[in-house]
Design a protein around this motif. Structure first.
Motif, PDB file in Angstrom:
ATOM      1  N   UNK A 111      -9.827   6.737  -1.812  1.00 32.97           N
ATOM      2  CA  UNK A 111      -9.361   7.221  -3.113  1.00 32.97           C
ATOM      3  C   UNK A 111      -8.654   8.567  -2.940  1.00 32.97           C
ATOM      4  N   UNK A 112      -7.498   8.686  -3.576  1.00 30.09           N
ATOM      5  CA  UNK A 112      -6.699   9.899  -3.440  1.00 30.09           C
ATOM      6  C   UNK A 112      -5.803   9.917  -2.219  1.00 30.09           C
ATOM      7  N   UNK A 113      -5.884   8.855  -1.392  1.00 28.88           N
ATOM      8  CA  UNK A 113      -5.067   8.781  -0.180  1.00 28.88           C
ATOM      9  C   UNK A 113      -4.179   7.544  -0.153  1.00 28.88           C
ATOM     10  N   UNK A 134       4.868   9.887   0.341  1.00 31.11           N
ATOM     11  CA  UNK A 134       4.270   8.609   0.700  1.00 31.11           C
ATOM     12  C   UNK A 134       5.147   7.858   1.705  1.00 31.11           C
ATOM     13  N   UNK A 135       4.511   6.950   2.440  1.00 29.44           N
ATOM     14  CA  UNK A 135       5.202   5.795   3.004  1.00 29.44           C
ATOM     15  C   UNK A 135       4.539   4.578   2.373  1.00 29.44           C
ATOM     16  N   UNK A 136       5.214   3.428   2.466  1.00 29.39           N
ATOM     17  CA  UNK A 136       4.704   2.219   1.826  1.00 29.39           C
ATOM     18  C   UNK A 136       4.622   1.107   2.859  1.00 29.39           C
ATOM     19  N   UNK A 137       3.450   0.517   2.994  1.00 26.95           N
ATOM     20  CA  UNK A 137       3.233  -0.560   3.955  1.00 26.95           C
ATOM     21  C   UNK A 137       3.123  -1.886   3.202  1.00 26.95           C
ATOM     22  N   UNK A 138       3.904  -2.863   3.638  1.00 23.98           N
ATOM     23  CA  UNK A 138       3.885  -4.199   3.038  1.00 23.98           C
ATOM     24  C   UNK A 138       3.308  -5.157   4.082  1.00 23.98           C
ATOM     25  N   UNK A 181       0.836  -1.191   0.000  1.00 25.45           N
ATOM     26  CA  UNK A 181       0.000   0.000   0.000  1.00 25.45           C
ATOM     27  C   UNK A 181       0.878   1.251   0.000  1.00 25.45           C
ATOM     28  N   UNK A 182       0.614   2.164  -0.930  1.00 21.55           N
ATOM     29  CA  UNK A 182       1.219   3.491  -0.899  1.00 21.55           C
ATOM     30  C   UNK A 182       0.289   4.390  -0.104  1.00 21.55           C
ATOM     31  N   UNK A 183       0.800   4.987   0.967  1.00 25.85           N
ATOM     32  CA  UNK A 183      -0.012   5.812   1.857  1.00 25.85           C
ATOM     33  C   UNK A 183       0.481   7.255   1.750  1.00 25.85           C
ATOM     34  N   UNK A 184      -0.339   8.097   1.162  1.00 26.96           N
ATOM     35  CA  UNK A 184       0.013   9.508   0.975  1.00 26.96           C
ATOM     36  C   UNK A 184      -0.192  10.262   2.280  1.00 26.96           C
ATOM     37  N   UNK A 185       0.760  11.145   2.617  1.00 32.81           N
ATOM     38  CA  UNK A 185       0.604  11.910   3.854  1.00 32.81           C
ATOM     39  C   UNK A 185       0.876  13.408   3.684  1.00 32.81           C
TER      40      UNK A 185
END
Length: 266
Positions: free
Chosen positions: A254-256, A40-44, A9-13
């Motif tokens: 969406x968008x986040x 972004x941070x990316x959660x695996x 997951x790409x998580x926009x902040x």
């Protein structure tokens, strides 16, 4: 390597608007408008826990650097069912302020860093204001403290974090920049981080202006392509198009948040 059920997951902040071509590309026209940078941070999510790639920055750093935090990282992670305490490992792609902040947010995590990135961020290059422009002393000091608390694993080039998750030194943008290869049901996805800020960097072989070695940046594009199942499997570190090319886990996100282990929608 066999495919796995790793989810990404790409998580926009955060976001930075008002950039010119000169802000995004060496040789860019300072009078030409260019796209914003998303942060972004990316959660695996694996079968055994959650691995986070990078830790971003907080509101205080956003004010200091004239960026806009849109949704704090902890809130963004919770929106996909991940609490900071769930993070077992944090891969720090490099020690720039937008990738290595929030250093107290993940109390259970083991951190993964390239040897030469720590050497770079604590060595003589930091005597030069131009070279240290993207580093923050508090972020680097916090990582040193984690070393003394036995919470850091160093890597020299390629390294394995968990089943189907490996790190690969790219360099270029920062001396010890590492990208992350994740095996998924759709094949090997590469989280480039700042080895390619935007799709245009990789596709047009352009170089971002903050750089340690431009030749390593260009060589890095070729390495990213060898690591990924295809060029469409490479995820740049700051491109707004990531949120348009990949589906959100739900309509509300969406968008986040974008899910990267599935086929793109655009």
């Amino acid at each position: 390597m066999a495919k796995t059920n790793n989810e990404i997951y790409a998580v926009r902040y955060a976001r930075h608007d008002g950039r010119t071509a000169a802000n995004n590309f060496i040789g860019g026209d300072p009078h030409e408008a260019s796209g914003a940078l998303e942060f972004y941070v990316w959660a695996i999510r694996t079968g055994r826990g959650v691995v986070l790639v990078d830790t971003g920055f907080d509101e205080a750093m956003a004010a200091r650097r004239s960026r806009s935090v849109l949704r704090p990282i902890a809130e963004g992670l919770r929106s996909i069912g991940i609490a900071p305490d769930d993070i077992s490992d944090v891969i720090v792609s490099h020690l720039h302020y937008d990738h290595a902040g929030n250093y107290d947010l993940f109390p259970r995590a083991r951190y993964h860093l390239q040897d030469c990135e720590m050497e770079f961020a604590t060595g003589r290059c930091m005597c030069n204001a131009t070279m240290r422009v993207a580093f923050e002393a508090d972020d680097v000091t916090a990582m040193v403290r984690k070393v003394f608390s036995d919470r850091v694993t160093f890597h020299d080039g390629d390294g394995t974090i968990a089943e189907g998750i490996t790190v690969h030194r790219i360099g270029g943008h920062s001396k010890g920049l590492q990208s992350v290869r994740v095996e998924t049901e759709r094949g090997a996805v590469v989280l480039a981080s700042d080895a390619s800020h935007l799709y245009a960097h990789l596709e047009e072989r352009k170089v971002f202006p903050i750089v340690d070695n431009a030749d390593d940046v260009l060589s890095g594009y070729d390495k990213l392509k060898t690591l990924a199942a295809s060029e469409r499997h490479i995820i740049p570190g700051h491109d707004p198009d990531v949120l348009r090319r990949y589906p959100a886990p739900s309509t509300a996100l969406q968008g986040w948040v974008a899910r990267l282990d599935v086929e793109p929608i655009a």
